[in-house]
Motif scaffolding. Structure first.
Motif, short mmCIF file in Angstrom:
data_model
loop_
_atom_site.label_atom_id
_atom_site.label_comp_id
_atom_site.label_asym_id
_atom_site.label_seq_id
_atom_site.Cartn_x
_atom_site.Cartn_y
_atom_site.Cartn_z
N VAL A 115 0.86 -1.19 0.00
CA VAL A 115 0.00 0.00 0.00
C VAL A 115 0.89 1.23 0.00
CG1 VAL A 115 -1.73 1.33 1.27
CG2 VAL A 115 -1.89 -1.16 1.19
N HIS A 116 0.73 2.06 -1.01
CA HIS A 116 1.54 3.28 -1.14
C HIS A 116 0.99 4.36 -0.20
CE1 HIS A 116 4.08 6.34 -2.77
NE2 HIS A 116 3.06 7.03 -3.27
N PHE A 117 1.82 4.82 0.73
CA PHE A 117 1.40 5.80 1.73
C PHE A 117 1.80 7.21 1.29
CE2 PHE A 117 1.16 8.19 5.59
CZ PHE A 117 0.20 7.56 6.37
N GLN A 118 0.83 8.11 1.24
CA GLN A 118 1.09 9.50 0.84
C GLN A 118 0.69 10.43 1.97
OE1 GLN A 118 -1.23 10.13 -2.70
NE2 GLN A 118 0.22 9.07 -4.02
N MET A 119 1.59 11.36 2.31
CA MET A 119 1.30 12.33 3.36
C MET A 119 1.42 13.75 2.79
SD MET A 119 3.12 12.92 7.08
CE MET A 119 2.81 11.23 7.60
N HIS A 120 0.37 14.54 2.99
CA HIS A 120 0.36 15.92 2.52
C HIS A 120 0.40 16.84 3.75
CE1 HIS A 120 -0.91 14.69 -1.58
NE2 HIS A 120 -1.52 13.72 -0.93
N GLN A 121 1.46 17.61 3.89
CA GLN A 121 1.56 18.57 5.00
C GLN A 121 0.93 19.89 4.59
OE1 GLN A 121 5.94 17.15 6.42
NE2 GLN A 121 5.19 19.05 7.33
N CYS A 122 -0.01 20.36 5.39
CA CYS A 122 -0.73 21.59 5.05
C CYS A 122 -1.35 22.17 6.31
CB CYS A 122 -1.80 21.29 3.99
SG CYS A 122 -2.87 19.90 4.42
N THR A 123 -2.10 23.23 6.14
CA THR A 123 -2.78 23.84 7.28
C THR A 123 -3.99 23.00 7.68
OG1 THR A 123 -4.29 25.17 5.95
CG2 THR A 123 -2.10 26.10 6.39
N PRO A 124 -4.51 23.19 8.89
CA PRO A 124 -5.72 22.45 9.28
C PRO A 124 -6.89 22.68 8.33
CG PRO A 124 -4.68 23.42 11.20
CD PRO A 124 -3.96 23.96 10.02
N ASP A 125 -7.10 23.94 7.93
CA ASP A 125 -8.20 24.23 7.00
C ASP A 125 -8.01 23.50 5.68
OD1 ASP A 125 -9.32 25.84 8.88
OD2 ASP A 125 -8.90 27.74 7.88
N GLU A 126 -6.79 23.49 5.18
CA GLU A 126 -6.51 22.82 3.91
C GLU A 126 -6.73 21.32 4.01
OE1 GLU A 126 -3.11 25.92 2.15
OE2 GLU A 126 -2.53 24.13 3.28
N SER A 127 -6.34 20.73 5.15
CA SER A 127 -6.51 19.28 5.31
C SER A 127 -7.99 18.90 5.29
CB SER A 127 -5.84 18.81 6.60
OG SER A 127 -6.48 19.36 7.74
N VAL A 128 -8.81 19.70 5.96
CA VAL A 128 -10.25 19.44 5.98
C VAL A 128 -10.84 19.60 4.58
CG1 VAL A 128 -12.49 20.25 6.84
CG2 VAL A 128 -10.54 20.04 8.39
N GLU A 129 -10.40 20.64 3.88
CA GLU A 129 -10.90 20.88 2.52
C GLU A 129 -10.52 19.74 1.58
OE1 GLU A 129 -9.26 24.60 1.43
OE2 GLU A 129 -10.62 25.80 2.68
N MET A 130 -9.30 19.24 1.70
CA MET A 130 -8.84 18.15 0.83
C MET A 130 -9.65 16.88 1.08
SD MET A 130 -4.69 18.70 0.85
CE MET A 130 -4.36 17.39 -0.35
N ALA A 131 -9.93 16.60 2.34
CA ALA A 131 -10.74 15.42 2.66
C ALA A 131 -12.17 15.59 2.17
CB ALA A 131 -10.71 15.14 4.15
N ALA A 132 -12.71 16.79 2.32
CA ALA A 132 -14.08 17.06 1.89
C ALA A 132 -14.23 16.93 0.38
CB ALA A 132 -14.51 18.46 2.34
#
Length: 317
Positions: A115-132
């Motif tokens: 399983v290829h693991f990808q981590m995106h470092q960003c602001t809390p707002d950006e992380s929520v937006e990306m998941a949404a």
């Protein structure tokens, strides 16, 4: 000279053909309208006969509503032969990426090497937006202005803050520091929206004090660097302090000064929760069992979702 009999009859033949053509056309104009009229009469008669037929009324059958199902199905252990393959992507902040995720990620990639693991470092707002938006599978955050209404939001753990100063700083000599003591020094802390920075502002405000914040950053390591330089007193998440790496600094417990923060995990409603994705969730927050996650997925509102975790006791880090 011999006379050809055909030549003698030629005019007669022309007249005969012309008469025949005229008679044929006249017959067509006479017969076709009458035939069409008879066809129309037949159609009318059939329609009248149909209208006289009595068709019994049929009873309407009410079909039962389909049973409710979770908005995010969870794969069973037997489903999908390719569960050990694919990609797992998360969006989170530097603090989570460096101080809470390393052991979990290491354990995960060893169990799921394909399983290829990808981590995106960003602001809390950006992380929520990306998941949404479905750009990542999971978001991890502590504080955000984004509501994330289409996310399944689950609390993971509580965390506390520490005041960090260089060794020998006057604050290290106090038996128990107070907010008014901190208000006397320039403060170096997180940018608004990172790791409970607005909770910090509120704590000072409620006591009629004003925090003299002279420098902010999104990275705890950057904050510690400027504290070492003497820029100001640092306020960071306690988990971001390492006694070995930060041997030239002193961490002072600040649980009595600021409310505990909560780290959340969220994923979009409607996303298929594959077994390795659930495994990661449970590795990061052991209290999030398959039953609890399934129950959270079946909720239809924020109020229902909050009730799922009303009695959950979170660990403090």
């Amino acid at each position: 000279m011999r006379n050809d009999p055909l030549n003698l009859d030629y005019p007669i033949r022309i007249r005969a053909v012309a008469v025949a053509v005229v008679l044929g056309i006249s017959s067509a104009f006479y017969v076709f309208p009458r035939a069409l009229g008879e066809a129309e009469k037949t159609v009318y008669i059939i329609q009248e006969e149909i209208e006289t037929i009595e068709i019994p009324e049929t009873e309407q059958i009410e079909l039962p509503e389909p049973p409710a199902r979770p908005s995010i199905p969870i794969a069973s252990d037997e489903e999908f032969s390719d569960e050990d393959y694919g990609t797992l992507s998360i969006a989170t902040t530097h603090t989570q990426a460096k101080f809470t995720l390393p052991k979990v990620v290491d354990k995960f990639v060893k169990k799921y090497p394909n399983v290829h693991f990808q981590m995106h470092q960003c602001t809390p707002d950006e992380s929520v937006e990306m998941a949404a938006r479905g750009e990542v599978d999971i978001a991890l955050w502590t504080e955000t202005n984004e509501k994330g209404e289409n996310l399944i939001k689950m609390p993971c753990y509580k965390w506390s803050r520490s005041v960090i100063v260089p060794k020998g700083h006057p604050l290290t000599k106090l038996p128990k520091i107070k907010l008014k003591d901190l208000a006397n020094y320039p403060i170096v802390t997180y940018v608004f929206g990172f790791t409970g920075s607005n909770d910090l502002d509120r704590a000072f405000f409620e006591r009629g004090l004003k925090a003299n914040v002279v420098f902010t950053a999104t990275d705890a390591d950057v904050i510690k660097t400027y504290v070492k330089m003497g820029t100001g007193v640092g306020i960071i998440a306690s988990m971001a302090f390492n006694e070995k790496e930060d041997s030239d600094l002193v961490a002072i417990n600040a649980n009595h000064l600021f409310d505990s923060g909560t780290t959340y995990m969220g994923f979009r409603r409607g996303t298929y929760l594959r077994s390795h994705l659930f495994e990661f969730i449970n590795m990061f927050a052991p209290h999030l069992t398959k039953d609890i996650v399934a129950k959270a997925c079946s909720t239809k509102s924020k109020k229902e979702l909050d009730k799922v975790f009303d009695s959950t006791k979170l660990l403090r880090r």
